[in-house]
Design a protein around this motif. Structure first.
Motif, PDB file in Angstrom:
ATOM      1  N   GLN A  64       0.740  -1.191   0.048  1.00 44.33           N
ATOM      2  CA  GLN A  64      -0.083   0.151  -0.240  1.00 44.33           C
ATOM      3  C   GLN A  64       0.783   1.088  -0.143  1.00 44.33           C
ATOM      4  OE1 GLN A  64      -2.676   0.313   3.360  1.00 44.33           O
ATOM      5  NE2 GLN A  64      -4.072   1.668   2.520  1.00 44.33           N
ATOM      6  N   LEU A  65       0.329   2.290  -0.727  1.00 49.82           N
ATOM      7  CA  LEU A  65       0.964   3.623  -0.576  1.00 49.82           C
ATOM      8  C   LEU A  65      -0.180   4.595  -0.063  1.00 49.82           C
ATOM      9  CD1 LEU A  65       3.895   4.482  -1.591  1.00 49.82           C
ATOM     10  CD2 LEU A  65       2.969   5.205  -3.679  1.00 49.82           C
ATOM     11  N   GLN A  66       0.145   5.242   1.013  1.00 52.35           N
ATOM     12  CA  GLN A  66      -1.085   6.280   1.605  1.00 52.35           C
ATOM     13  C   GLN A  66      -0.272   7.464   1.495  1.00 52.35           C
ATOM     14  OE1 GLN A  66      -3.526   4.951   3.348  1.00 52.35           O
ATOM     15  NE2 GLN A  66      -4.348   6.951   3.685  1.00 52.35           N
ATOM     16  N   ALA A  67      -1.029   8.488   0.858  1.00 53.09           N
ATOM     17  CA  ALA A  67      -0.734   9.919   0.826  1.00 53.09           C
ATOM     18  C   ALA A  67      -1.650  10.469   1.755  1.00 53.09           C
ATOM     19  CB  ALA A  67      -1.167  10.351  -0.681  1.00 53.09           C
TER      20      ALA A  67
ATOM     21  N   SER B  82       3.788   0.756   2.759  1.00 54.21           N
ATOM     22  CA  SER B  82       3.775  -0.680   3.658  1.00 54.21           C
ATOM     23  C   SER B  82       3.796  -1.831   2.611  1.00 54.21           C
ATOM     24  CB  SER B  82       2.590  -0.451   4.600  1.00 54.21           C
ATOM     25  OG  SER B  82       1.438  -0.562   3.620  1.00 54.21           O
ATOM     26  N   GLY B  83       4.522  -2.848   2.966  1.00 52.07           N
ATOM     27  CA  GLY B  83       4.729  -4.000   2.312  1.00 52.07           C
ATOM     28  C   GLY B  83       5.568  -3.966   1.232  1.00 52.07           C
ATOM     29  N   PHE B  84       6.483  -2.723   1.185  1.00 50.38           N
ATOM     30  CA  PHE B  84       7.593  -2.694   0.173  1.00 50.38           C
ATOM     31  C   PHE B  84       8.660  -1.554   0.749  1.00 50.38           C
ATOM     32  CE2 PHE B  84       6.600   0.916  -2.592  1.00 50.38           C
ATOM     33  CZ  PHE B  84       5.495   1.170  -2.214  1.00 50.38           C
ATOM     34  N   THR B  85       9.656  -1.674   0.185  1.00 51.57           N
ATOM     35  CA  THR B  85      10.959  -0.678   0.553  1.00 51.57           C
ATOM     36  C   THR B  85      10.591   0.471  -0.362  1.00 51.57           C
ATOM     37  OG1 THR B  85      12.109  -2.365   1.545  1.00 51.57           O
ATOM     38  CG2 THR B  85      13.123  -0.147   1.276  1.00 51.57           C
TER      39      THR B  85
ATOM     40  N   ASN C 104       9.968   4.896   5.906  1.00 45.68           N
ATOM     41  CA  ASN C 104       9.432   4.348   4.614  1.00 45.68           C
ATOM     42  C   ASN C 104       8.506   5.539   4.116  1.00 45.68           C
ATOM     43  OD1 ASN C 104       9.888   2.375   2.793  1.00 45.68           O
ATOM     44  ND2 ASN C 104       8.062   1.160   3.618  1.00 45.68           N
ATOM     45  N   THR C 105       8.778   6.638   4.087  1.00 40.03           N
ATOM     46  CA  THR C 105       7.899   7.691   3.890  1.00 40.03           C
ATOM     47  C   THR C 105       8.830   8.834   3.021  1.00 40.03           C
ATOM     48  OG1 THR C 105       6.537   7.308   5.726  1.00 40.03           O
ATOM     49  CG2 THR C 105       6.471   9.455   4.669  1.00 40.03           C
ATOM     50  N   VAL C 106       8.116   9.034   1.974  1.00 34.93           N
ATOM     51  CA  VAL C 106       8.633  10.394   1.158  1.00 34.93           C
ATOM     52  C   VAL C 106       7.697  11.596   1.583  1.00 34.93           C
ATOM     53  CG1 VAL C 106       8.791  11.510  -1.130  1.00 34.93           C
ATOM     54  CG2 VAL C 106       9.692   9.046  -0.730  1.00 34.93           C
ATOM     55  N   TYR C 107       8.310  12.908   1.567  1.00 35.90           N
ATOM     56  CA  TYR C 107       7.342  13.967   2.000  1.00 35.90           C
ATOM     57  C   TYR C 107       7.689  14.966   0.760  1.00 35.90           C
ATOM     58  CZ  TYR C 107       7.962  12.026   6.686  1.00 35.90           C
ATOM     59  OH  TYR C 107       7.891  11.323   8.024  1.00 35.90           O
ATOM     60  N   LEU C 108       6.472  15.744   0.755  1.00 37.53           N
ATOM     61  CA  LEU C 108       6.585  16.969  -0.272  1.00 37.53           C
ATOM     62  C   LEU C 108       6.314  18.134   0.580  1.00 37.53           C
ATOM     63  CD1 LEU C 108       6.910  17.871  -3.126  1.00 37.53           C
ATOM     64  CD2 LEU C 108       4.330  17.913  -3.267  1.00 37.53           C
ATOM     65  N   GLN C 109       7.388  19.135   0.965  1.00 40.37           N
ATOM     66  CA  GLN C 109       7.214  19.999   1.730  1.00 40.37           C
ATOM     67  C   GLN C 109       6.977  21.361   0.740  1.00 40.37           C
ATOM     68  OE1 GLN C 109       7.331  20.887   5.123  1.00 40.37           O
ATOM     69  NE2 GLN C 109       6.499  22.766   4.690  1.00 40.37           N
ATOM     70  N   MET C 110       5.589  21.982   0.708  1.00 43.91           N
ATOM     71  CA  MET C 110       4.987  22.931   0.036  1.00 43.91           C
ATOM     72  C   MET C 110       5.142  24.336   0.621  1.00 43.91           C
ATOM     73  SD  MET C 110       1.662  20.784  -1.119  1.00 43.91           S
ATOM     74  CE  MET C 110       1.148  21.838  -2.242  1.00 43.91           C
ATOM     75  N   ASN C 111       6.027  25.212   0.429  1.00 45.78           N
ATOM     76  CA  ASN C 111       5.943  26.329   1.077  1.00 45.78           C
ATOM     77  C   ASN C 111       5.560  27.454  -0.168  1.00 45.78           C
ATOM     78  OD1 ASN C 111       7.296  25.351   3.293  1.00 45.78           O
ATOM     79  ND2 ASN C 111       9.233  25.631   2.272  1.00 45.78           N
TER      80      ASN C 111
ATOM     81  N   TYR D 101       3.291   1.524  -7.938  1.00 46.35           N
ATOM     82  CA  TYR D 101       2.350   1.580  -6.973  1.00 46.35           C
ATOM     83  C   TYR D 101       1.756   3.169  -6.855  1.00 46.35           C
ATOM     84  CZ  TYR D 101       4.989  -2.536  -5.596  1.00 46.35           C
ATOM     85  OH  TYR D 101       5.497  -3.757  -5.230  1.00 46.35           O
ATOM     86  N   TRP D 102       0.762   3.007  -6.641  1.00 52.33           N
ATOM     87  CA  TRP D 102       0.293   4.506  -6.326  1.00 52.33           C
ATOM     88  C   TRP D 102      -0.721   4.549  -5.214  1.00 52.33           C
ATOM     89  CZ3 TRP D 102      -0.664   1.392 -10.669  1.00 52.33           C
ATOM     90  CH2 TRP D 102      -1.797   0.628 -10.843  1.00 52.33           C
ATOM     91  N   GLY D 103      -0.878   5.718  -4.593  1.00 56.77           N
ATOM     92  CA  GLY D 103      -1.877   5.946  -3.535  1.00 56.77           C
ATOM     93  C   GLY D 103      -3.029   6.803  -3.827  1.00 56.77           C
ATOM     94  N   GLN D 104      -3.847   6.837  -2.840  1.00 58.06           N
ATOM     95  CA  GLN D 104      -4.867   7.831  -3.302  1.00 58.06           C
ATOM     96  C   GLN D 104      -4.757   9.084  -3.020  1.00 58.06           C
ATOM     97  OE1 GLN D 104      -4.273   6.929  -0.226  1.00 58.06           O
ATOM     98  NE2 GLN D 104      -4.818   8.716   0.903  1.00 58.06           N
ATOM     99  N   GLY D 105      -5.437  10.192  -3.599  1.00 60.45           N
ATOM    100  CA  GLY D 105      -4.874  11.301  -3.576  1.00 60.45           C
ATOM    101  C   GLY D 105      -5.348  11.994  -2.249  1.00 60.45           C
ATOM    102  N   THR D 106      -4.648  13.349  -2.167  1.00 57.36           N
ATOM    103  CA  THR D 106      -4.961  14.048  -0.731  1.00 57.36           C
ATOM    104  C   THR D 106      -5.334  15.759  -1.264  1.00 57.36           C
ATOM    105  OG1 THR D 106      -4.168  14.812   1.327  1.00 57.36           O
ATOM    106  CG2 THR D 106      -2.708  14.462  -0.313  1.00 57.36           C
TER     107      THR D 106
END
Length: 121
Positions: free
Chosen positions: A2-5, A24-27, A75-82, A110-115
């Motif tokens: 799973q990929l969770q945004a 989750s479930g993969f690196t 196991n997370t990637v971030y997008l900092q939006m300024n 893999y893709w996650g749901q949108g935010t």
């Protein structure tokens, strides 16, 4: 697998927001990870991509304002939006895959749901 945004919301013009893309479930570090966005009536746009854990790229419209980074321990990637602008309003999605080209992951595994990100003027 799973990929969770997450992390979207309502923010004022000029404000900041941080989006998270948790795997989750993969690196996640084994893949190129990208963020893309889609606003109503507009085509999908690749916003940013990180590959090999440190090499980053951005679409011109967000350069100097957005920053992508990874945390292997989470196991997370971030997008900092300024300094967000009303034109940043869109649903943001994260993808993990291969063959990154600029700010775009061209082969999506893999893709996650949108935010939703909404910037008020």
């Amino acid at each position: 697998v799973q990929l969770q945004a997450s992390g979207g919301g309502l923010v004022q013009n000029g404000g900041s927001l941080r989006l998270s893309c948790a795997a989750s479930g993969f690196t996640l570090n084994y893949y190129a990870v990208g963020w893309f966005r889609q606003a109503p009536g507009k085509e999908r746009e690749g916003v940013s991509c990180i590959k090999n854990g440190f090499s980053t790229d951005y679409v011109d419209s967000v350069k100097g304002r957005f920053s992508i980074s990874g945390d292997n321990s989470r196991n997370t990637v971030y997008l900092q939006m300024n300094s967000v602008k009303p034109e940043d309003t869109a649903v943001y999605y994260c993808v993990a895959g291969r063959s990154p080209l600029g700010s775009v992951v061209t082969v999506e595994d893999y893709w996650g749901q949108g935010t939703q990100v909404t910037v008020s003027s």
